[in-house]
Design a protein around this motif. Structure first.
Motif, PDB file in Angstrom:
ATOM      1  N   PRO A 125       4.817  14.130  37.555  1.00 31.37           N
ATOM      2  CA  PRO A 125       5.748  12.992  37.494  1.00 31.37           C
ATOM      3  C   PRO A 125       6.834  13.172  36.446  1.00 31.37           C
ATOM      4  O   PRO A 125       6.602  13.776  35.394  1.00 31.37           O
ATOM      5  CB  PRO A 125       4.831  11.816  37.135  1.00 31.37           C
ATOM      6  CG  PRO A 125       3.681  12.445  36.406  1.00 31.37           C
ATOM      7  CD  PRO A 125       3.467  13.782  37.069  1.00 31.37           C
ATOM      8  N   GLY A 128       9.018   7.575  34.229  1.00 32.44           N
ATOM      9  CA  GLY A 128       9.365   6.342  34.915  1.00 32.44           C
ATOM     10  C   GLY A 128       9.526   6.457  36.411  1.00 32.44           C
ATOM     11  O   GLY A 128      10.067   5.539  37.042  1.00 32.44           O
ATOM     12  N   GLY A 129       9.058   7.543  37.016  1.00 36.20           N
ATOM     13  CA  GLY A 129       9.277   7.717  38.442  1.00 36.20           C
ATOM     14  C   GLY A 129       7.984   7.871  39.222  1.00 36.20           C
ATOM     15  O   GLY A 129       6.921   8.156  38.659  1.00 36.20           O
ATOM     16  N   SER A 130       8.080   7.682  40.522  1.00 34.29           N
ATOM     17  CA  SER A 130       6.928   7.861  41.391  1.00 34.29           C
ATOM     18  C   SER A 130       6.657   9.347  41.604  1.00 34.29           C
ATOM     19  O   SER A 130       7.498  10.202  41.301  1.00 34.29           O
ATOM     20  CB  SER A 130       7.174   7.177  42.741  1.00 34.29           C
ATOM     21  OG  SER A 130       8.304   7.745  43.384  1.00 34.29           O
ATOM     22  N   ASP A 182      -1.213   7.284  39.263  1.00 33.81           N
ATOM     23  CA  ASP A 182      -0.761   6.263  40.197  1.00 33.81           C
ATOM     24  C   ASP A 182       0.444   6.809  40.960  1.00 33.81           C
ATOM     25  O   ASP A 182       1.434   7.218  40.356  1.00 33.81           O
ATOM     26  CB  ASP A 182      -0.369   4.990  39.445  1.00 33.81           C
ATOM     27  CG  ASP A 182       0.016   3.860  40.377  1.00 33.81           C
ATOM     28  OD1 ASP A 182       1.146   3.909  40.918  1.00 33.81           O
ATOM     29  OD2 ASP A 182      -0.784   2.936  40.555  1.00 33.81           O
ATOM     30  N   SER A 184       2.766   5.425  42.807  1.00 39.08           N
ATOM     31  CA  SER A 184       4.021   4.672  42.783  1.00 39.08           C
ATOM     32  C   SER A 184       4.700   4.680  41.423  1.00 39.08           C
ATOM     33  O   SER A 184       5.930   4.588  41.339  1.00 39.08           O
ATOM     34  CB  SER A 184       3.777   3.232  43.222  1.00 39.08           C
ATOM     35  OG  SER A 184       2.862   2.584  42.342  1.00 39.08           O
ATOM     36  N   THR A 185       3.921   4.815  40.329  1.00 37.15           N
ATOM     37  CA  THR A 185       4.508   4.755  38.986  1.00 37.15           C
ATOM     38  C   THR A 185       4.434   6.074  38.232  1.00 37.15           C
ATOM     39  O   THR A 185       5.141   6.258  37.242  1.00 37.15           O
ATOM     40  CB  THR A 185       3.799   3.687  38.144  1.00 37.15           C
ATOM     41  OG1 THR A 185       2.433   4.084  37.916  1.00 37.15           O
ATOM     42  CG2 THR A 185       3.829   2.331  38.845  1.00 37.15           C
ATOM     43  N   LYS A 187       1.975   6.835  36.442  1.00 38.37           N
ATOM     44  CA  LYS A 187       1.157   6.577  35.261  1.00 38.37           C
ATOM     45  C   LYS A 187      -0.168   7.295  35.373  1.00 38.37           C
ATOM     46  O   LYS A 187      -0.802   7.313  36.424  1.00 38.37           O
ATOM     47  CB  LYS A 187       0.924   5.077  35.094  1.00 38.37           C
ATOM     48  CG  LYS A 187       0.109   4.723  33.853  1.00 38.37           C
ATOM     49  CD  LYS A 187      -0.102   3.222  33.744  1.00 38.37           C
ATOM     50  CE  LYS A 187      -0.963   2.874  32.532  1.00 38.37           C
ATOM     51  NZ  LYS A 187      -1.187   1.401  32.423  1.00 38.37           N
TER      52      LYS A 187
END
Length: 237
Positions: A125, A128-130, A182, A184-185, A187
């Protein structure tokens, strides 16, 4: 560092055939010696060929393939590789998958023993991105795939809604913690990957009472440390 793709590695092998799981474990110990896989490309290829050479026979591994209804998948330790690697059998429930995860800097070699699986490869990642899905590769019985953090992250899924899948995983060096992500995030959280050796007596006598499995709810957040005991399966990545 080996530059092997995470996709299925085909079926080529220059090794003599490995006829049983016991022979495979013995050959892996001999190939890796005291160093494990390390960064020697020749050893990585040799281990890949040994994994290819073994043709799956359920009589060899079914005693390790413990599964519990209602769980995503179970992790069953077959051999601890004298601390240089470990060899696990994972049983995947119908339509179930792992979280997206890394391998804590270790080599991962995976052979499909039964059924079918899909490997989804993700880029690491950005802030701040998916997560970016790079490709999906199908794995079929007796195919072998290789993965390392320098290739990216991945998720393993059983696409069948009717049939379980069984896979053999080699990790070198073994590790107790990894990261799950995750989609989508991007994280990441720390997740437990600890396991202890399964003894033959435990496999035969305690396959249900002393095993751990990954439930649908627990898979969303794997930050809890799992108990380490002589069980047949350890929940985690």
């Amino acid at each position: 560092m080996p530059s092997l793709s995470s996709a299925s590695c085909g079926s080529e092998s220059t090794q003599l055939p490995v006829k049983t799981m016991q022979e495979l474990v013995s050959s892996l110990n001999q190939a890796m010696g005291d160093s494990g896989l390390g960064d020697d490309l020749r050893t990585v290829h040799q281990v890949k060929q040994l994994m290819h050479s073994y043709v799956s026979q359920s009589d060899d591994w079914e005693q390790h393939a413990v599964y519990h209804e209602g769980t995503r998948y179970t992790r069953n330790l077959v051999d601890d590789g004298n601390g240089r690697y470990n060899l696990l059998i994972l049983v995947w429930g119908e339509g179930q998958s792992s979280p997206i995860h890394d391998h804590a800097g270790s080599h991962c070699m995976m052979k499909l023993l039964a059924g079918e699986l899909d490997e989804q490869l993700f880029a690491w990642p950005r802030a701040g991105g998916s997560l970016e899905l790079r490709r999906t590769a199908p794995l079929r019985t007796n195919s072998v795939a290789y993965m390392h953090d320098k290739i990216g992250l991945h998720r393993i899924a059983n696409p069948s809604a009717a049939t379980r899948a069984v896979s053999l995983h080699l990790y070198s060096p073994p590790y107790n913690m990894c990261k799950t992500f995750d989609e989508s995030t991007g994280k990441a959280v720390q997740s437990s990957c600890a396991a202890q050796k399964l003894t033959t007596s435990v496999a035969k006598e305690s396959s249900s009472s002393q095993s751990f499995s990954c439930s649908a709810g627990f898979a969303a957040d794997l930050t809890m440390a799992m108990p380490q005991q002589q069980g047949t399966a350890i929940t985690s990545i």
